[in-house]
Design an enzyme around this catalytic site. Structure first.
Site, short mmCIF file in Angstrom:
data_model
loop_
_atom_site.label_atom_id
_atom_site.label_comp_id
_atom_site.label_asym_id
_atom_site.label_seq_id
_atom_site.Cartn_x
_atom_site.Cartn_y
_atom_site.Cartn_z
N LYS A 131 -60.51 -22.37 113.17
CA LYS A 131 -59.35 -22.73 113.99
C LYS A 131 -58.05 -22.52 113.22
O LYS A 131 -57.09 -21.93 113.72
CB LYS A 131 -59.48 -24.19 114.43
CG LYS A 131 -58.25 -24.78 115.03
CD LYS A 131 -57.97 -24.20 116.39
CE LYS A 131 -56.61 -24.60 116.87
NZ LYS A 131 -56.40 -24.30 118.27
N CYS A 179 -48.92 -26.03 117.62
CA CYS A 179 -50.09 -25.42 116.96
C CYS A 179 -49.66 -24.46 115.86
O CYS A 179 -49.85 -24.71 114.68
CB CYS A 179 -50.93 -24.68 117.98
SG CYS A 179 -51.32 -25.66 119.42
N1 SAJ Z 1 -44.35 -16.12 119.45
C1 SAJ Z 1 -43.50 -15.15 118.93
N2 SAJ Z 1 -43.90 -13.84 118.97
C2 SAJ Z 1 -45.10 -13.47 119.51
C3 SAJ Z 1 -45.96 -14.46 120.02
C4 SAJ Z 1 -45.56 -15.78 119.98
O1 SAJ Z 1 -42.41 -15.45 118.43
O2 SAJ Z 1 -45.36 -12.26 119.54
C5 SAJ Z 1 -43.96 -17.55 119.40
C6 SAJ Z 1 -43.92 -18.21 120.77
O3 SAJ Z 1 -42.71 -17.98 121.43
C7 SAJ Z 1 -44.09 -19.66 120.38
C8 SAJ Z 1 -45.04 -19.58 119.18
O4 SAJ Z 1 -44.94 -18.24 118.72
O5 SAJ Z 1 -42.87 -20.22 119.94
C9 SAJ Z 1 -46.48 -19.90 119.50
O6 SAJ Z 1 -46.86 -19.34 120.76
P1 SAJ Z 1 -48.29 -18.67 121.02
O7 SAJ Z 1 -48.33 -18.23 122.42
O8 SAJ Z 1 -48.57 -17.68 119.97
O9 SAJ Z 1 -49.32 -19.82 120.74
P2 SAJ Z 1 -49.57 -21.33 121.26
O10 SAJ Z 1 -49.05 -22.24 120.20
O11 SAJ Z 1 -49.09 -21.55 122.63
O12 SAJ Z 1 -51.15 -21.35 121.30
C10 SAJ Z 1 -51.87 -21.04 120.11
C11 SAJ Z 1 -52.99 -20.07 120.47
N3 SAJ Z 1 -53.58 -19.53 119.25
C12 SAJ Z 1 -53.72 -18.18 119.06
O13 SAJ Z 1 -53.37 -17.37 119.89
C13 SAJ Z 1 -54.34 -17.74 117.79
C14 SAJ Z 1 -54.04 -20.78 121.29
O14 SAJ Z 1 -55.18 -19.96 121.52
C15 SAJ Z 1 -54.49 -22.07 120.58
O15 SAJ Z 1 -55.46 -22.78 121.32
C16 SAJ Z 1 -53.28 -22.94 120.42
O16 SAJ Z 1 -52.36 -22.24 119.57
C17 SAJ Z 1 -53.71 -24.25 119.80
O17 SAJ Z 1 -53.82 -25.24 120.55
O18 SAJ Z 1 -54.00 -24.30 118.60
#
Ligand code: SAJ
Length: 440
Positions: A215, A269
């Site tokens: 994780k 996360c």
């Molecule tokens: N972000 C960027 N650039 C990107 C992708 C995301 O700046 O290309 C930013 C988003 O705007 C946000 C942050 O990153 O601020 C996180 O967003 P996210 O969509 O990457 O992730 P979370 O936090 O919503 O969900 C993540 C997911 N983990 C992965 O994709 C590896 C999800 O599957 C997990 O279950 C979740 O964390 C968790 O609960 O741990």
């Protein structure tokens, strides 16, 4: 193993969807939360969080007659712990001059302690909360054994990480592969039997510490990848390049997949979990540590972009669009947009925030506008901070009628620069300093 009754402790973004899903699959579910107002809200048929489809699922679960709520656990076949593991805000760790965040495990500890009086021989306990490596064996297990029962012999114990994406939780909960780490093989098997009730994806058995590490590796990898995208955005600005174009071209390579830059990596996360590795082994985590610093510094680069557009920020009125940590969610936890707003205000700007998913957010220092129109009315500039679908769909000439602002700053590559420029806006984009002559 067969299960009749499950107690789900912690009814947040993970616990509530999971508990409801078990209820709609025939299990008797007791949803437990220490927050009495959450229990009241749920009992009255309302929900306290926004997630697409969740309202209907909870209603269906309650309608089934299988779903009850309480502030304390009861005897059950299974106890599922789905409480938050944020970091501590008042204390830091330090190694070799590097300050790092510390996990706040107090909710996991009290949820586990709450189970002890109800734990019976043959029960299964599963921790889902994202936790530092070895939490299941070193923290949860000894607390549960205060019951006088022996883990692995008298009851089963597993770690099974939630891995669902906010905004897609209901679908991913069922479809995603599920890792179940047991403290023994039999525990892992019991966990497997539990999730088989609704999981359609593959269920993989392993040991508890591997599952914890899987994780953290997933979210840390994403954080490091976002950090490099953000660093590329800074380099692109330095060298007169449009990072969005450069990323699109680089991603044509079959083995490259660069993520998107933006105002930073927020949420409960991605911006939290990498610290669990740093805390557990500060001497082994230089890269992970640096990625966190890069992402946390990104709001400063957004402010620099706003300065590039407006000059001094003193008394400038800025309509900030979005405060959530990512698109189409109402979750503000660790949102980089909030940090951007604070920094702008520190430089004397007056910021009016329109967050359609949480218009009544109580965020220190942020002036929440009651509508898009109210945010735009007196603005000198429009600053897009979150790629909500409704912001992507804004039409520049309709916006121009609602505001005297003729400066638009896009930090998430949501808008078409030509359309904004044709409407009379000066258009700025984070990570893009390409001169208009070479802009295709
Ligand atoms: N972000 C960027 N650039 C990107 C992708 C995301 O700046 O290309 C930013 C988003 O705007 C946000 C942050 O990153 O601020 C996180 O967003 P996210 O969509 O990457 O992730 P979370 O936090 O919503 O969900 C993540 C997911 N983990 C992965 O994709 C590896 C999800 O599957 C997990 O279950 C979740 O964390 C968790 O609960 O741990």
């Amino acid at each position: 193993m067969n299960f009749q009754k499950i107690c789900v402790i912690g009814l947040g973004y993970i616990g509530l969807p999971t508990a409801s899903t078990f209820a709609t699959h025939g299990l008797e579910v007791l949803g437990v939360d220490i927050n009495a107002s959450v229990i009241e809200t749920l009992r009255s048929g309302e929900i306290h969080i926004h997630e697409p489809g969740l309202r209907g699922l909870v209603a269906q679960a309650m309608h089934s007659g299988n779903f009850a709520f309480s502030t304390v656990p009861e005897e059950a076949d299974v106890f599922l712990i789905t409480v938050p593991t944020p970091f501590q805000t008042d204390v830091h760790g330090e190694y070799d001059g590097r300050k790092y965040r510390l996990a706040d495990m107090h909710a996991v500890i009290s949820a586990t302690e709450a189970i002890v009086p109800y734990l019976l021989k043959g029960n299964l306990v599963v921790l889902e909360s994202t936790s530092p490596p070895r939490t299941t064996v070193d923290l949860v297990l000894p607390i549960l054994e205060k019951s006088g029962l022996k883990a692995g012999a008298d009851f089963h114990l597993c770690y099974s990480p939630e891995r669902v994406l906010p905004g897609q939780i209901l679908r991913e909960l069922v479809q995603n592969a599920r890792i179940v780490g047991g403290i023994t093989r039999e525990s892992a098997r019991a966990g497997h039997d539990l999730y088989r009730i609704f999981v359609k994806g593959e269920i993989i058995e392993t040991d508890a510490t591997t599952a914890e590490m899987v994780k953290l590796m997933e979210n840390t990898t994403r954080d490091v990848n976002i950090a490099i995208a953000n660093e590329f955005s800074r380099l692109a600005e330095r060298f007169g390049v449009d990072v969005w174009e450069a990323i699109r071209l680089a991603n044509l390579h079959p083995r490259i997949n660069i993520l998107s830059p933006g105002p930073g990596a927020g949420g409960h996360c991605i911006s939290v979990d990498p610290w669990f590795f740093v805390e557990a082994a500060p001497e082994l985590t230089q890269l992970i540590y640096q990625a966190r610093l890069v992402n946390d510094a990104q709001p400063k680069f957004v402010v620099a972009k706003v300065r590039q557009a407006l000059g001094s920020l003193k008394d400038k009125k800025i309509a900030a669009l979005g405060l959530a940590y990512k698109p189409d969610v109402d979750d503000l936890r660790e949102s980089p947009a909030i940090e951007v707003v604070h920094l702008l205000q520190e430089e004397g700007a007056q910021v009016y925030v329109w967050e359609p998913f949480k218009p009544d957010a109580q965020t220190e220092g942020a002036n929440m506008a009651p509508s898009l129109e109210a945010a735009l009315a007196e603005a000198d500039a429009i600053l897009l901070l979150v790629r909500h679908t409704e912001f992507v769909n804004l039409i520049p000439h309709e916006i121009a009628l609602k505001t005297k602002a003729r400066v638009a700053i896009d930090t998430v590559n949501a808008w078409n620069s030509n359309e904004w420029q044709k409407t009379g806006f000066q258009y700025y984009r984070l990570g893009d300093n390409k001169s208009p002559i070479t802009h295709l």
